[in-house]
Write a protein that holds these residues in place. Structure first.
Motif, PDB file in Angstrom:
ATOM      1  N   ASP A 112       1.078  -1.276   0.144  1.00  0.00           N
ATOM      2  CA  ASP A 112       0.218  -0.414  -0.064  1.00  0.00           C
ATOM      3  C   ASP A 112       0.962   0.808  -0.162  1.00  0.00           C
ATOM      4  O   ASP A 112       1.619   1.228   0.798  1.00  0.00           O
ATOM      5  CB  ASP A 112      -0.857  -0.428   1.037  1.00  0.00           C
ATOM      6  CG  ASP A 112      -2.355  -1.259   1.367  1.00  0.00           C
ATOM      7  OD1 ASP A 112      -2.450  -1.451  -0.093  1.00  0.00           O
ATOM      8  OD2 ASP A 112      -2.225  -1.420   2.351  1.00  0.00           O
ATOM      9  N   GLY A 119       0.697   6.012  -0.703  1.00  0.00           N
ATOM     10  CA  GLY A 119       0.448   6.913  -0.730  1.00  0.00           C
ATOM     11  C   GLY A 119       0.870   8.313  -1.042  1.00  0.00           C
ATOM     12  O   GLY A 119       2.065   8.233  -0.048  1.00  0.00           O
ATOM     13  N   TRP A 120       0.568   9.205  -1.601  1.00  0.00           N
ATOM     14  CA  TRP A 120       0.980  10.605  -1.145  1.00  0.00           C
ATOM     15  C   TRP A 120       0.762  11.686  -2.023  1.00  0.00           C
ATOM     16  O   TRP A 120      -0.736  12.022  -2.219  1.00  0.00           O
ATOM     17  CB  TRP A 120       2.715  10.240  -2.169  1.00  0.00           C
ATOM     18  CG  TRP A 120       2.190  10.262  -3.421  1.00  0.00           C
ATOM     19  CD1 TRP A 120       2.255  11.580  -4.513  1.00  0.00           C
ATOM     20  CD2 TRP A 120       2.271   9.373  -4.162  1.00  0.00           C
ATOM     21  NE1 TRP A 120       2.711  10.771  -6.071  1.00  0.00           N
ATOM     22  CE2 TRP A 120       1.960  10.398  -6.469  1.00  0.00           C
ATOM     23  CE3 TRP A 120       1.563   7.975  -4.573  1.00  0.00           C
ATOM     24  CZ2 TRP A 120       1.933   9.015  -6.860  1.00  0.00           C
ATOM     25  CZ3 TRP A 120       1.224   7.507  -5.660  1.00  0.00           C
ATOM     26  CH2 TRP A 120       1.139   7.918  -6.493  1.00  0.00           C
ATOM     27  N   SER A 121       1.181  13.549  -1.753  1.00  0.00           N
ATOM     28  CA  SER A 121       0.644  14.436  -1.984  1.00  0.00           C
ATOM     29  C   SER A 121       1.314  14.531  -3.319  1.00  0.00           C
ATOM     30  O   SER A 121       2.807  14.859  -2.521  1.00  0.00           O
ATOM     31  CB  SER A 121       0.370  15.649  -1.483  1.00  0.00           C
ATOM     32  OG  SER A 121      -0.321  14.997  -0.201  1.00  0.00           O
ATOM     33  N   ALA A 159      -4.399  14.396  -2.992  1.00  0.00           N
ATOM     34  CA  ALA A 159      -4.060  13.201  -2.541  1.00  0.00           C
ATOM     35  C   ALA A 159      -3.687  12.258  -3.559  1.00  0.00           C
ATOM     36  O   ALA A 159      -4.689  11.781  -3.771  1.00  0.00           O
ATOM     37  CB  ALA A 159      -3.915  12.696  -0.974  1.00  0.00           C
ATOM     38  N   VAL A 160      -2.717  11.163  -3.957  1.00  0.00           N
ATOM     39  CA  VAL A 160      -2.982  10.070  -4.579  1.00  0.00           C
ATOM     40  C   VAL A 160      -2.615   8.389  -3.594  1.00  0.00           C
ATOM     41  O   VAL A 160      -1.809   8.792  -2.439  1.00  0.00           O
ATOM     42  CB  VAL A 160      -1.608   9.412  -5.155  1.00  0.00           C
ATOM     43  CG1 VAL A 160      -2.138   8.713  -6.170  1.00  0.00           C
ATOM     44  CG2 VAL A 160      -2.427  11.168  -6.103  1.00  0.00           C
ATOM     45  N   THR A 161      -3.837   7.235  -3.533  1.00  0.00           N
ATOM     46  CA  THR A 161      -3.274   6.120  -2.837  1.00  0.00           C
ATOM     47  C   THR A 161      -3.238   5.126  -3.372  1.00  0.00           C
ATOM     48  O   THR A 161      -3.622   5.290  -5.268  1.00  0.00           O
ATOM     49  CB  THR A 161      -4.384   6.128  -2.406  1.00  0.00           C
ATOM     50  OG1 THR A 161      -6.187   5.832  -2.653  1.00  0.00           O
ATOM     51  CG2 THR A 161      -4.856   7.413  -1.000  1.00  0.00           C
ATOM     52  N   GLY A 162      -2.413   4.041  -3.614  1.00  0.00           N
ATOM     53  CA  GLY A 162      -2.019   2.952  -3.826  1.00  0.00           C
ATOM     54  C   GLY A 162      -2.442   1.517  -3.164  1.00  0.00           C
ATOM     55  O   GLY A 162      -2.017   1.360  -2.837  1.00  0.00           O
ATOM     56  N   THR A 163      -2.586   0.931  -3.870  1.00  0.00           N
ATOM     57  CA  THR A 163      -2.434  -1.132  -3.428  1.00  0.00           C
ATOM     58  C   THR A 163      -1.771  -1.437  -4.893  1.00  0.00           C
ATOM     59  O   THR A 163      -1.850  -1.557  -5.925  1.00  0.00           O
ATOM     60  CB  THR A 163      -3.310  -1.749  -3.885  1.00  0.00           C
ATOM     61  OG1 THR A 163      -4.032  -0.811  -2.409  1.00  0.00           O
ATOM     62  CG2 THR A 163      -3.247  -2.554  -2.945  1.00  0.00           C
ATOM     63  N   MET A 181      -4.557   2.688  -8.395  1.00  0.00           N
ATOM     64  CA  MET A 181      -4.011   3.671  -7.785  1.00  0.00           C
ATOM     65  C   MET A 181      -5.564   4.909  -7.889  1.00  0.00           C
ATOM     66  O   MET A 181      -5.985   4.491  -9.247  1.00  0.00           O
ATOM     67  CB  MET A 181      -3.349   4.718  -8.750  1.00  0.00           C
ATOM     68  CG  MET A 181      -2.012   4.193  -8.303  1.00  0.00           C
ATOM     69  SD  MET A 181      -0.387   4.876  -8.902  1.00  0.00           S
ATOM     70  CE  MET A 181      -0.803   4.399 -11.114  1.00  0.00           C
ATOM     71  N   ALA A 204       6.083   8.151  -0.663  1.00  0.00           N
ATOM     72  CA  ALA A 204       4.647   7.554  -0.332  1.00  0.00           C
ATOM     73  C   ALA A 204       4.837   6.127  -0.176  1.00  0.00           C
ATOM     74  O   ALA A 204       3.405   5.809  -0.018  1.00  0.00           O
ATOM     75  CB  ALA A 204       4.342   7.124  -2.412  1.00  0.00           C
TER      76      ALA A 204
END
Length: 157
Positions: free
Chosen positions: A4, A6-8, A82-86, A94, A135
């Motif tokens: 997992d 995530g970042w800006s 903000a982006v989140t992903g797996t 994402m 991230a």
């Protein structure tokens, strides 16, 4: 294995992706440096206007990459969100809040590169994804993401 992240996003992430995937962005600093050296040589030879013109062009060309990336970043409606992903053995997912979601099967990524700042993922189209090292929660997560890329896409280009 699941990772997992995530970042800006920051403009520097876009610059990193552009420098990695677009030859014009990668070569612009070298061209600016060569033009600057040529401008200095022409100044030393006594051709003031030509030398000043060469130096001004060198500054403009050298500034185009960071300024262009920053302008594109600030003009994009989702860029600063903000982006989140797996990532797992099946795909990379994402999302940018509720505004945008994407899922890429590993087969849709023909290549990737790693820079000092992060990972640049190339798709079969012109799309490029930049996933910075920041991230990830820790260095182990970065290593797991890298190993997923190597296992499913191949070695870095």
């Amino acid at each position: 294995m699941t990772v997992d992240f995530g970042w800006s996003p920051r403009p520097a992430d876009w610059s990193d992706a552009l420098r990695t995937s677009v030859p014009l962005y990668r070569l612009a600093p070298w061209f600016a440096a060569a033009l600057g050296v040529l401008g200095v040589v022409v100044l030393v030879l006594g051709m003031t206007w030509a030398g000043v013109f060469g130096l001004v062009l060198a500054v403009v060309i050298g500034g185009l990459v960071p300024v262009g990336a920053a302008v594109n970043f600030h003009n994009h409606p989702l860029a600063a969100k903000a982006v989140t992903g797996t990532a797992d053995d099946h795909s990379l997912r994402m999302s940018v809040g509720e505004a945008a979601r994407s899922e890429l099967r590993w087969a849709e990524l023909p290549g990737w590169a790693e820079t000092a700042r992060g990972f640049v993922l190339r798709t079969g189209t012109a799309a490029v994804y930049a996933v910075p090292h920041r991230a990830f929660a820790d260095d182990d997560a970065v290593a797991r993401f890298r190993s997923l890329l190597v296992a499913h896409v191949g070695p870095a280009a």
